[in-house]
Design a protein around this motif. Structure first.
Motif, PDB file in Angstrom:
ATOM      1  N   ALA A 303     -87.328 -83.358  53.955  1.00 48.53           N
ATOM      2  CA  ALA A 303     -87.240 -82.093  53.226  1.00 48.53           C
ATOM      3  C   ALA A 303     -88.323 -81.178  53.768  1.00 48.53           C
ATOM      4  O   ALA A 303     -89.141 -81.570  54.608  1.00 48.53           O
ATOM      5  CB  ALA A 303     -87.405 -82.314  51.722  1.00 48.53           C
ATOM      6  N   ASP A 304     -88.321 -79.927  53.285  1.00 52.80           N
ATOM      7  CA  ASP A 304     -89.242 -78.952  53.845  1.00 52.80           C
ATOM      8  C   ASP A 304     -90.699 -79.327  53.611  1.00 52.80           C
ATOM      9  O   ASP A 304     -91.562 -79.027  54.433  1.00 52.80           O
ATOM     10  CB  ASP A 304     -88.949 -77.575  53.230  1.00 52.80           C
ATOM     11  N   ASP A 305     -90.994 -79.973  52.481  1.00 48.70           N
ATOM     12  CA  ASP A 305     -92.386 -80.313  52.170  1.00 48.70           C
ATOM     13  C   ASP A 305     -92.664 -81.812  52.329  1.00 48.70           C
ATOM     14  O   ASP A 305     -93.723 -82.301  51.945  1.00 48.70           O
ATOM     15  CB  ASP A 305     -92.732 -79.879  50.745  1.00 48.70           C
ATOM     16  N   VAL A 306     -91.715 -82.533  52.884  1.00 55.63           N
ATOM     17  CA  VAL A 306     -91.858 -83.984  53.042  1.00 55.63           C
ATOM     18  C   VAL A 306     -92.173 -84.298  54.503  1.00 55.63           C
ATOM     19  O   VAL A 306     -91.540 -83.762  55.409  1.00 55.63           O
ATOM     20  CB  VAL A 306     -90.577 -84.716  52.605  1.00 55.63           C
ATOM     21  N   THR A 307     -93.145 -85.183  54.709  1.00 55.93           N
ATOM     22  CA  THR A 307     -93.481 -85.655  56.058  1.00 55.93           C
ATOM     23  C   THR A 307     -93.205 -87.156  56.138  1.00 55.93           C
ATOM     24  O   THR A 307     -93.683 -87.924  55.286  1.00 55.93           O
ATOM     25  CB  THR A 307     -94.962 -85.385  56.381  1.00 55.93           C
ATOM     26  N   ILE A 308     -92.432 -87.550  57.142  1.00 51.07           N
ATOM     27  CA  ILE A 308     -92.134 -88.967  57.359  1.00 51.07           C
ATOM     28  C   ILE A 308     -92.714 -89.356  58.712  1.00 51.07           C
ATOM     29  O   ILE A 308     -92.443 -88.713  59.724  1.00 51.07           O
ATOM     30  CB  ILE A 308     -90.622 -89.241  57.329  1.00 51.07           C
ATOM     31  N   ALA A 309     -93.533 -90.398  58.726  1.00 46.34           N
ATOM     32  CA  ALA A 309     -94.222 -90.791  59.963  1.00 46.34           C
ATOM     33  C   ALA A 309     -94.196 -92.300  60.134  1.00 46.34           C
ATOM     34  O   ALA A 309     -94.044 -93.064  59.175  1.00 46.34           O
ATOM     35  CB  ALA A 309     -95.666 -90.289  59.932  1.00 46.34           C
ATOM     36  N   ARG A 310     -94.326 -92.715  61.396  1.00 52.97           N
ATOM     37  CA  ARG A 310     -94.465 -94.136  61.713  1.00 52.97           C
ATOM     38  C   ARG A 310     -95.953 -94.408  61.894  1.00 52.97           C
ATOM     39  O   ARG A 310     -96.590 -93.898  62.819  1.00 52.97           O
ATOM     40  CB  ARG A 310     -93.689 -94.473  62.982  1.00 52.97           C
ATOM     41  N   LEU A 311     -96.494 -95.223  61.005  1.00 54.90           N
ATOM     42  CA  LEU A 311     -97.938 -95.460  61.009  1.00 54.90           C
ATOM     43  C   LEU A 311     -98.329 -96.442  62.106  1.00 54.90           C
ATOM     44  O   LEU A 311     -99.311 -96.247  62.827  1.00 54.90           O
ATOM     45  CB  LEU A 311     -98.385 -95.978  59.640  1.00 54.90           C
ATOM     46  N   ASN A 312     -97.581 -97.500  62.231  1.00 56.67           N
ATOM     47  CA  ASN A 312     -97.814 -98.472  63.310  1.00 56.67           C
ATOM     48  C   ASN A 312     -96.491 -99.150  63.625  1.00 56.67           C
ATOM     49  O   ASN A 312     -95.431 -98.617  63.286  1.00 56.67           O
ATOM     50  CB  ASN A 312     -98.923 -99.465  62.941  1.00 56.67           C
TER      51      ASN A 312
END
Length: 642
Positions: A303-312
């Protein structure tokens, strides 16, 4: 004046001159013919009347002679007849009135036709009897010449008009390739590239169009290469190469920014044991395949205010600002059960090889503490046999009461009904501190509680109830601006649910059509996520805004790691860069990324605005990187609070 008009005008001028010359020749020919005809007729009538009168004059029968004169010259072609007897000097004189009713006076004053007088002596043998003098009338010549002139003028005018129409059609067809080149050149000047021009049939234009198409292709490839380079640099600096999600560096930048701004919401940490086992047992290729499968599903939560990341290697984090505990748990469960695609279990009875830890954020947490809490929550989740998910609330001093989505919707509906929505504005300025526009922020004040838009917008977005809120805000701002003749443009944010609502798009179209004077006073700001998830609806809305002469911008540009290709198609007035691109100016790699992104936008004549600019030093550094607009604490400090 256009080439088409010049050619048509000069052709018509030459045609008019030729027509005028032909007209003059034909007119003079007709005039001379009529004068000659008048002389010939007069000569004939005098000769014939002389023979008819001679017997009567010799016989002294003057009554018969007078009858012959009256019968012969009573046709209106003569002005005067005089018969003078030589022996007695007796005279017969007849004068006929000269009146012209159907010929304008100016024609007679310009064209002069003289009356012709002819005298002959009537004889009988060698005996001279009388003198006959006849003066012609120019009236018949005037009438014939006028009628001929009218016919000539009408004929030549008709020919001129017909020729002008034919010339315009022919020139339009012949010059069509030039018009296409002109239009395409104007589009290229705006860095907008269309399909190659068709090859014309004109020999001289074939080489020109071929060279123009080649130049346009090269320019288009150049801009596309620049955009691809910007995307590649951005991917290298901020994107995980395997999953396509944000990498650890981008994640840390966003968490840092989030924690500095009185955070609400929380983070969700997902660990997949299936991915970890695959890497250890089957190697990187197998593990990467599982990462891709899971990342594809996780992107559905973006979403516009959501951040999805791969940490490791096997851990993924989702940042959900402004989310409630219920929302965090719901999202956490979705992430947990998305890992089921990794199980090779056709019956679906094997336990999930994953766990989810959720941390509700507080203003006192640091990045290290937040990640430590997430690890603790993850360890706690592994102890949950039935459902490996756990929530840890680090916020012990909540100033905003916990509310569910329906409660937030009820609060917003009540605020709209009772006019409890209030607005604040933050200026965006250029390098010289001239105001570009003011972005509008909405809040609800109820008793002692102050609810910013971030608190309730995510809830009404999930319920697809943003349209009513947007309509109220737009109506209110338009009503306020109607009374102002001059004002700084106001940027109004549009929710994603409104962009996907065709009813809202029709409503906005009618609204913009009925308020054309607002073109310079109102801008619309659309979230970047809608150009990724709902490109068709977003494109339709942008087209409606363009058709009505209004402008729009894109917020959080670059947040979702999408290609910048849609910029060339949609042509926003400005883009607001995601904070992650403008916060780490000491890192040369990330500075290169920012400069590349900015150059790509500038090449398309799109204004780039940096958000959350906190210091004058940061503003000056961003100016050196070709950023054209700035918004944040520094603009409020320089320009004064609204």
């Amino acid at each position: 004046m256009t080439l088409y008009r010049q050619l048509l005008l000069w052709m018509l001028v030459v045609l008019f001159l030729l027509t005028s010359a032909v007209f003059a020749i034909q007119f003079n020919t007709t005039k001379n013919y009529l004068i000659e005809q008048q002389s010939t007729e007069l000569n004939n009538v005098v000769s014939s009347v002389g023979f008819a009168l001679s017997p009567y004059i010799k016989a002294k029968d003057f009554i018969a002679a007078e009858s012959v004169i009256n019968a012969t010259f009573d046709s209106g072609y003569y002005s005067q007849v005089q018969l003078t007897l030589l022996d007695s000097k007796k005279e017969i004189l007849r004068q006929y009135p000269q009146r012209i009713d159907n010929i304008p006076d100016w024609f007679q004053s310009i064209i002069h036709i003289e009356a012709i007088t002819q005298t002959t002596t009537l004889t009988s043998g060698w005996l001279q009897l009388a003198n006959l003098t006849v003066t012609s009338s120019p009236i018949p010549a005037y009438i014939q010449l006028w009628n001929a002139t009218v016919q000539l003028v009408l004929g030549f005018i008709s020919c001129l008009l017909l020729t002008a129409i034919i010339l315009s059609l022919v020139l339009n067809k012949v010059l069509r390739p030039l018009k296409q080149i002109q239009k395409s050149a104007q589009e290229i000047a705006q860095n907008h590239f269309t399909d190659p021009l068709p090859t014309p049939h004109t020999r001289e234009l074939i080489d020109l169009v071929a060279a123009f198409n080649s130049m346009k292709t090269q320019l288009q490839q150049h801009f596309e290469q620049q955009a691809q380079e910007a995307d590649m640099l951005r991917i290298r600096a901020y994107q995980d190469p395997v999953s396509g999600l944000a990498n650890r560096s981008y994640l840390m930048t966003n968490i840092k920014s989030w924690l500095l701004d009185k955070p609400t919401g929380g983070i969700i940490l997902l660990k997949s044991d299936a991915i970890e086992d695959s890497y250890q047992q089957s190697g990187y290729e197998s593990g990467d395949q599982l990462v891709l499968k899971l990342a594809k599903r996780l992107k559905e939560l973006s979403a516009d205010d959501v951040t999805i990341a791969r940490l490791n290697q096997s851990e993924f984090i989702l940042i959900a600002p402004n989310a409630s505990e219920d929302d965090l748990l719901e999202t956490g469960r979705s992430m947990l059960y998305m890992t089921s695609v990794l199980n090779s279990d056709p019956l679906g009875i094997a336990p999930l090889q994953a766990a989810v830890g959720i941390v509700v954020c507080s203003a006192t947490l640091t990045i290290t503490a937040l990640l430590a809490h997430a690890d603790n929550a993850l360890n706690k989740a592994r102890q949950q046999v039935k459902e490996p998910i756990a929530l840890l609330d680090s916020n012990k001093n909540k100033t905003i009461p916990a509310m569910g989505k329906q409660q937030w919707k009820t609060l917003v509906d009540e605020a709209i009904a009772n006019n409890l929505l209030h607005f604040t504005f933050q200026k965006a300025v250029d390098r010289n501190n001239n105001v570009i526009h003011k972005e509008m922020f909405t809040y609800i004040k109820q008793g002692q509680h102050h609810f910013n838009a971030g608190h309730f917008l995510s809830a009404i977005e999930k319920l697809n109830e943003g349209t009513k809120f947007d309509c109220y805000v737009i109506n209110t701002i338009f009503n306020q601006l109607i009374e102002k003749t001059k004002s700084v443009p106001i940027a109004i944010n549009i929710t994603q649910s409104s962009i996907n609502n065709t009813g809202f798009i029709r409503w906005l179209n009618n609204k913009l059509k009925s308020h054309p004077k607002m073109k310079q006073q109102v801008l619309f700001e659309l979230p970047e996520i809608c150009f990724i998830k709902n490109i068709d609806n977003a494109s339709l809305l942008c087209e409606i805004i363009h058709q009505n002469g209004f402008k729009f911008g894109i917020d959080n540009y670059g947040h979702n790691f999408s290609s910048a290709g849609y910029l060339n198609k949609l042509r926003p007035n400005y883009v607001k860069l995601d904070f992650a691109y403008t916060s780490q100016l000491d890192d040369q790699i990330k500075t290169d990324v920012l400069e590349s992104i900015t150059r790509s936008a500038n090449n398309l004549s799109i204004l780039t605005i940096a958000s959350r600019v906190e210091t004058i030093e940061q503003k000056e550094r961003l100016s050196q990187l070709k950023i054209q607009g700035f918004q944040g604490y520094v603009t409020d400090h320089l320009m004064g609070e609204e």
